[in-house]
Design a protein around this motif. Structure first.
Motif, PDB file in Angstrom:
ATOM      1  N   ALA A  79       5.824  -3.207   3.839  1.00 21.44           N
ATOM      2  CA  ALA A  79       6.787  -2.106   3.969  1.00 21.44           C
ATOM      3  C   ALA A  79       8.054  -2.599   4.657  1.00 21.44           C
ATOM      4  N   MET A  80       7.880  -3.438   5.673  1.00 26.01           N
ATOM      5  CA  MET A  80       9.033  -3.992   6.378  1.00 26.01           C
ATOM      6  C   MET A  80       9.875  -4.835   5.422  1.00 26.01           C
ATOM      7  N   ARG A  81       9.234  -5.676   4.638  1.00 26.33           N
ATOM      8  CA  ARG A  81       9.966  -6.521   3.686  1.00 26.33           C
ATOM      9  C   ARG A  81      10.724  -5.672   2.676  1.00 26.33           C
ATOM     10  N   SER A  82      10.096  -4.613   2.216  1.00 21.01           N
ATOM     11  CA  SER A  82      10.730  -3.731   1.245  1.00 21.01           C
ATOM     12  C   SER A  82      11.985  -3.090   1.843  1.00 21.01           C
ATOM     13  N   GLN A  83      11.869  -2.622   3.061  1.00 24.05           N
ATOM     14  CA  GLN A  83      13.033  -2.027   3.736  1.00 24.05           C
ATOM     15  C   GLN A  83      14.133  -3.069   3.934  1.00 24.05           C
ATOM     16  N   MET A  84      13.735  -4.277   4.300  1.00 20.86           N
ATOM     17  CA  MET A  84      14.721  -5.340   4.510  1.00 20.86           C
ATOM     18  C   MET A  84      15.448  -5.687   3.219  1.00 20.86           C
ATOM     19  N   ARG A  85      14.694  -5.770   2.126  1.00 22.42           N
ATOM     20  CA  ARG A  85      15.321  -6.075   0.827  1.00 22.42           C
ATOM     21  C   ARG A  85      16.353  -5.020   0.458  1.00 22.42           C
ATOM     22  N   GLY A  86      15.986  -3.754   0.634  1.00 21.37           N
ATOM     23  CA  GLY A  86      16.915  -2.679   0.325  1.00 21.37           C
ATOM     24  C   GLY A  86      18.162  -2.743   1.188  1.00 21.37           C
ATOM     25  N   PHE A  87      17.972  -3.022   2.452  1.00 27.46           N
ATOM     26  CA  PHE A  87      19.105  -3.114   3.365  1.00 27.46           C
ATOM     27  C   PHE A  87      19.992  -4.307   3.017  1.00 27.46           C
ATOM     28  N   GLN A  88      19.378  -5.427   2.648  1.00 28.83           N
ATOM     29  CA  GLN A  88      20.152  -6.601   2.253  1.00 28.83           C
ATOM     30  C   GLN A  88      20.991  -6.317   1.014  1.00 28.83           C
ATOM     31  N   GLN A  89      20.404  -5.635   0.041  1.00 30.94           N
ATOM     32  CA  GLN A  89      21.143  -5.316  -1.182  1.00 30.94           C
ATOM     33  C   GLN A  89      22.341  -4.422  -0.890  1.00 30.94           C
ATOM     34  N   GLN A  90      22.150  -3.439  -0.019  1.00 28.20           N
ATOM     35  CA  GLN A  90      23.266  -2.569   0.363  1.00 28.20           C
ATOM     36  C   GLN A  90      24.383  -3.378   1.021  1.00 28.20           C
ATOM     37  N   ASN A  91      24.008  -4.283   1.897  1.00 30.80           N
ATOM     38  CA  ASN A  91      25.011  -5.079   2.594  1.00 30.80           C
ATOM     39  C   ASN A  91      25.683  -6.091   1.692  1.00 30.80           C
ATOM     40  N   GLN A  92      24.959  -6.597   0.708  1.00 31.83           N
ATOM     41  CA  GLN A  92      25.581  -7.500  -0.254  1.00 31.83           C
ATOM     42  C   GLN A  92      26.675  -6.770  -1.027  1.00 31.83           C
ATOM     43  N   GLU A  93      26.419  -5.521  -1.367  1.00 32.57           N
ATOM     44  CA  GLU A  93      27.433  -4.728  -2.058  1.00 32.57           C
ATOM     45  C   GLU A  93      28.647  -4.482  -1.148  1.00 32.57           C
ATOM     46  N   LYS A  94      28.394  -4.210   0.116  1.00 31.17           N
ATOM     47  CA  LYS A  94      29.495  -4.015   1.066  1.00 31.17           C
ATOM     48  C   LYS A  94      30.321  -5.286   1.202  1.00 31.17           C
ATOM     49  N   ILE A  95      29.649  -6.435   1.242  1.00 36.12           N
ATOM     50  CA  ILE A  95      30.361  -7.707   1.364  1.00 36.12           C
ATOM     51  C   ILE A  95      31.200  -7.953   0.117  1.00 36.12           C
ATOM     52  N   LYS A  96      30.661  -7.648  -1.059  1.00 34.58           N
ATOM     53  CA  LYS A  96      31.400  -7.842  -2.310  1.00 34.58           C
ATOM     54  C   LYS A  96      32.697  -7.032  -2.323  1.00 34.58           C
ATOM     55  N   GLU A  97      32.672  -5.856  -1.700  1.00 30.20           N
ATOM     56  CA  GLU A  97      33.872  -5.020  -1.659  1.00 30.20           C
ATOM     57  C   GLU A  97      35.007  -5.693  -0.897  1.00 30.20           C
ATOM     58  N   VAL A  98      34.688  -6.601  -0.010  1.00 31.43           N
ATOM     59  CA  VAL A  98      35.687  -7.285   0.821  1.00 31.43           C
ATOM     60  C   VAL A  98      36.223  -8.533   0.120  1.00 31.43           C
ATOM     61  N   LEU A  99      35.492  -9.050  -0.850  1.00 29.50           N
ATOM     62  CA  LEU A  99      35.828 -10.319  -1.483  1.00 29.50           C
ATOM     63  C   LEU A  99      36.773 -10.168  -2.674  1.00 29.50           C
ATOM     64  N   ILE A 111      24.052 -16.174  -3.553  1.00 24.82           N
ATOM     65  CA  ILE A 111      22.898 -15.267  -3.447  1.00 24.82           C
ATOM     66  C   ILE A 111      21.748 -15.783  -4.317  1.00 24.82           C
ATOM     67  N   THR A 112      22.072 -16.193  -5.535  1.00 21.01           N
ATOM     68  CA  THR A 112      21.052 -16.705  -6.446  1.00 21.01           C
ATOM     69  C   THR A 112      20.401 -17.957  -5.868  1.00 21.01           C
ATOM     70  N   GLU A 113      21.201 -18.847  -5.309  1.00 24.25           N
ATOM     71  CA  GLU A 113      20.651 -20.061  -4.707  1.00 24.25           C
ATOM     72  C   GLU A 113      19.751 -19.725  -3.521  1.00 24.25           C
ATOM     73  N   GLN A 114      20.154 -18.736  -2.729  1.00 22.46           N
ATOM     74  CA  GLN A 114      19.347 -18.322  -1.585  1.00 22.46           C
ATOM     75  C   GLN A 114      18.005 -17.760  -2.049  1.00 22.46           C
ATOM     76  N   ARG A 115      18.036 -16.930  -3.076  1.00 23.37           N
ATOM     77  CA  ARG A 115      16.790 -16.354  -3.614  1.00 23.37           C
ATOM     78  C   ARG A 115      15.869 -17.453  -4.132  1.00 23.37           C
ATOM     79  N   ASN A 116      16.436 -18.395  -4.857  1.00 23.77           N
ATOM     80  CA  ASN A 116      15.639 -19.492  -5.396  1.00 23.77           C
ATOM     81  C   ASN A 116      15.077 -20.348  -4.271  1.00 23.77           C
TER      82      ASN A 116
END
Length: 132
Positions: A79-99, A111-116
């Protein structure tokens, strides 16, 4: 006498091994700073982008730390991992808005390299395959 020396050597080896297995836990500020440095190195961020992304990363690091502490040793890790994944995805979108558009492409690759990397023992770690 030899038994005592052998016992002492065994205890020292056991203690050394157990300490080597423990990773020092970074605080949220250190984690955010490290992440920002990696992104800056990869994306060549402007000062304004660094400020905005730093705030996003710090919020993310604090939230992740809270989730880890709440889960504790006996908590529901999945459950913790699931919450973390969701939070990471939200923050990745926020970061993209700045780039910029060019930075977004590099960020997606990052991001893809990190996942791999996560599938290979963690970010930045590559498992060595035994030679045949």
């Amino acid at each position: 006498m030899k038994k005592n020396l052998l016992l002492i050597a065994f205890l020292v080896a056991t203690i050394s091994f157990s300490q080597a297995q423990q990773r020092p836990q970074r605080n949220p500020e250190e984690m955010a700073k490290r992440s920002l440095e990696m992104l800056d190195k990869r994306l060549s961020l402007t000062d304004d982008q660094k400020t905005k992304i730093s705030a996003i990363l710090l919020t993310q690091s604090k939230a992740m730390d809270s989730l880890r502490n709440a889960a504790g040793a006996q908590g529901d890790r999945e459950a913790m991992r699931s919450q973390m994944r969701g939070f990471q995805q939200q923050n990745q979108e926020k970061i993209k808005e700045v780039l910029t558009d060019v930075q977004k492409k590099s960020y997606e690759t990052f991001i893809t390299e990190q996942r791999n990397g996560m599938g290979n023992g963690g970010p930045g770690r590559v498992r060595e395959t035994p030679a045949n």
